[in-house]
Design a protein around this motif. Structure first.
Motif, PDB file in Angstrom:
ATOM      1  N   LYS A   1     -74.869  23.009 -28.435  1.00 53.32           N
ATOM      2  CA  LYS A   1     -74.101  24.258 -28.494  1.00 53.32           C
ATOM      3  C   LYS A   1     -74.307  24.947 -29.842  1.00 53.32           C
ATOM      4  CE  LYS A   1     -69.490  26.141 -28.210  1.00 53.32           C
ATOM      5  NZ  LYS A   1     -68.096  25.881 -28.439  1.00 53.32           N
ATOM      6  N   ASP A   2     -74.347  24.157 -30.927  1.00 51.70           N
ATOM      7  CA  ASP A   2     -74.572  24.726 -32.260  1.00 51.70           C
ATOM      8  C   ASP A   2     -75.971  25.327 -32.362  1.00 51.70           C
ATOM      9  OD1 ASP A   2     -72.022  23.957 -33.065  1.00 51.70           O
ATOM     10  OD2 ASP A   2     -72.732  22.074 -33.944  1.00 51.70           O
ATOM     11  N   ASP A   3     -76.967  24.632 -31.810  1.00 51.23           N
ATOM     12  CA  ASP A   3     -78.342  25.148 -31.812  1.00 51.23           C
ATOM     13  C   ASP A   3     -78.425  26.452 -31.021  1.00 51.23           C
ATOM     14  OD1 ASP A   3     -79.224  23.009 -33.312  1.00 51.23           O
ATOM     15  OD2 ASP A   3     -79.928  21.872 -31.572  1.00 51.23           O
TER      16      ASP A   3
ATOM     17  N   ARG B   1     -76.805  29.240 -33.117  1.00 51.29           N
ATOM     18  CA  ARG B   1     -77.662  29.635 -34.237  1.00 51.29           C
ATOM     19  C   ARG B   1     -78.851  30.469 -33.757  1.00 51.29           C
ATOM     20  NH1 ARG B   1     -76.584  24.884 -36.393  1.00 51.29           N
ATOM     21  NH2 ARG B   1     -78.475  23.890 -35.669  1.00 51.29           N
ATOM     22  N   SER B   2     -79.427  30.051 -32.645  1.00 50.81           N
ATOM     23  CA  SER B   2     -80.560  30.781 -32.091  1.00 50.81           C
ATOM     24  C   SER B   2     -80.131  32.178 -31.632  1.00 50.81           C
ATOM     25  CB  SER B   2     -81.165  29.985 -30.929  1.00 50.81           C
ATOM     26  OG  SER B   2     -82.311  30.613 -30.433  1.00 50.81           O
ATOM     27  N   GLY B   3     -78.951  32.256 -31.010  1.00 48.75           N
ATOM     28  CA  GLY B   3     -78.421  33.555 -30.592  1.00 48.75           C
ATOM     29  C   GLY B   3     -78.147  34.462 -31.779  1.00 48.75           C
ATOM     30  N   GLU B   4     -77.602  33.900 -32.842  1.00 51.17           N
ATOM     31  CA  GLU B   4     -77.326  34.699 -34.035  1.00 51.17           C
ATOM     32  C   GLU B   4     -78.624  35.192 -34.682  1.00 51.17           C
ATOM     33  OE1 GLU B   4     -74.624  32.689 -36.657  1.00 51.17           O
ATOM     34  OE2 GLU B   4     -73.077  32.588 -35.113  1.00 51.17           O
TER      35      GLU B   4
ATOM     36  N   THR C   1     -73.186  33.645 -27.327  1.00 50.21           N
ATOM     37  CA  THR C   1     -74.395  33.249 -26.620  1.00 50.21           C
ATOM     38  C   THR C   1     -74.033  32.253 -25.527  1.00 50.21           C
ATOM     39  OG1 THR C   1     -75.599  33.486 -28.707  1.00 50.21           O
ATOM     40  CG2 THR C   1     -76.730  32.324 -26.927  1.00 50.21           C
ATOM     41  N   ARG C   2     -74.551  32.481 -24.332  1.00 48.52           N
ATOM     42  CA  ARG C   2     -74.307  31.599 -23.194  1.00 48.52           C
ATOM     43  C   ARG C   2     -75.635  31.328 -22.488  1.00 48.52           C
ATOM     44  NH1 ARG C   2     -70.174  31.908 -25.568  1.00 48.52           N
ATOM     45  NH2 ARG C   2     -68.129  32.556 -24.861  1.00 48.52           N
TER      46      ARG C   2
ATOM     47  N   GLY D   1     -78.836  33.472 -21.310  1.00 50.88           N
ATOM     48  CA  GLY D   1     -80.125  32.953 -20.862  1.00 50.88           C
ATOM     49  C   GLY D   1     -80.343  31.555 -21.398  1.00 50.88           C
ATOM     50  N   ALA D   2     -81.166  30.796 -20.725  1.00 49.42           N
ATOM     51  CA  ALA D   2     -81.445  29.422 -21.143  1.00 49.42           C
ATOM     52  C   ALA D   2     -82.041  29.385 -22.549  1.00 49.42           C
ATOM     53  CB  ALA D   2     -82.394  28.757 -20.140  1.00 49.42           C
ATOM     54  N   ASP D   3     -82.807  30.405 -22.895  1.00 48.18           N
ATOM     55  CA  ASP D   3     -83.397  30.515 -24.230  1.00 48.18           C
ATOM     56  C   ASP D   3     -82.909  31.821 -24.846  1.00 48.18           C
ATOM     57  OD1 ASP D   3     -84.922  30.787 -26.509  1.00 48.18           O
ATOM     58  OD2 ASP D   3     -86.824  30.310 -25.521  1.00 48.18           O
ATOM     59  N   PRO D   4     -82.085  31.770 -25.892  1.00 49.65           N
ATOM     60  CA  PRO D   4     -81.568  32.993 -26.498  1.00 49.65           C
ATOM     61  C   PRO D   4     -82.646  33.947 -27.002  1.00 49.65           C
ATOM     62  CG  PRO D   4     -80.357  31.094 -27.309  1.00 49.65           C
ATOM     63  CD  PRO D   4     -81.528  30.567 -26.519  1.00 49.65           C
ATOM     64  N   ARG D   5     -83.834  33.428 -27.272  1.00 48.79           N
ATOM     65  CA  ARG D   5     -84.920  34.283 -27.752  1.00 48.79           C
ATOM     66  C   ARG D   5     -85.394  35.253 -26.683  1.00 48.79           C
ATOM     67  NH1 ARG D   5     -88.828  29.659 -29.619  1.00 48.79           N
ATOM     68  NH2 ARG D   5     -88.003  28.951 -27.631  1.00 48.79           N
ATOM     69  N   THR D   6     -85.192  34.901 -25.399  1.00 45.81           N
ATOM     70  CA  THR D   6     -85.670  35.742 -24.308  1.00 45.81           C
ATOM     71  C   THR D   6     -84.572  36.145 -23.335  1.00 45.81           C
ATOM     72  OG1 THR D   6     -86.257  33.770 -23.036  1.00 45.81           O
ATOM     73  CG2 THR D   6     -87.992  34.761 -24.409  1.00 45.81           C
ATOM     74  N   GLY D   7     -83.360  35.674 -23.555  1.00 43.28           N
ATOM     75  CA  GLY D   7     -82.250  35.995 -22.653  1.00 43.28           C
ATOM     76  C   GLY D   7     -81.880  37.465 -22.707  1.00 43.28           C
ATOM     77  N   THR D   8     -81.001  37.858 -21.806  1.00 39.81           N
ATOM     78  CA  THR D   8     -80.513  39.230 -21.754  1.00 39.81           C
ATOM     79  C   THR D   8     -79.560  39.470 -22.920  1.00 39.81           C
ATOM     80  OG1 THR D   8     -80.679  39.221 -19.349  1.00 39.81           O
ATOM     81  CG2 THR D   8     -79.261  40.909 -20.333  1.00 39.81           C
TER      82      THR D   8
END
Length: 120
Positions: A4-6, A9-12, A55-56, A105-112
């Motif tokens: 969840k922390d990762d 951080r990725s979403g931020e 981020t979800r 999205g499963a990957d915050p780098r490419t999610g909506t």
């Protein structure tokens, strides 16, 4: 480190990139005080922007913005004022705005990514 922390951080990191692409200047990240934490503080067109990032991985437990209820928004306003008091040299803006960025999205780098510019 928890997944969840990762994810957070990725979403931020994605949110910071999104804001930078739109002309925001990042002033602070993950600022903490006894009252809580501000994800991002930025400057944009003479406005001090306090940005909450949610981020979800999916909508299974609801949209990220659903977590921004009246109580949370009130807390963000208090944190915004605490940040201003703690940073008098940086907080030269006459107006403050709360914003929110939701990423799903499963990957915050490419999610909506959705960006609410004026959270009240």
């Amino acid at each position: 480190m928890a997944a969840k922390d990762d994810l957070g951080r990725s979403g931020e990191a994605r949110a910071v990139a999104h804001l930078g692409d739109r002309g925001y200047s990042i002033l602070d990240r993950n600022w903490r005080c006894p009252a809580g934490e501000v994800d991002i503080v930025a400057s944009h067109r003479g406005m001090l922007c306090v940005v909450e990032v949610k981020t979800r991985t999916s909508l299974r437990y609801g949209h990220p913005f659903e977590a921004l209820d009246e109580r949370k928004v009130g807390r963000l306003w208090r944190l915004a004022h605490a940040w201003i008091e703690a940073h008098p040299g940086l907080a030269v803006h006459s107006r403050v705005r709360l914003e929110a960025i939701g990423i799903v999205g499963a990957d915050p780098r490419t999610g909506t990514l959705e960006h609410l510019v004026d959270l009240r």
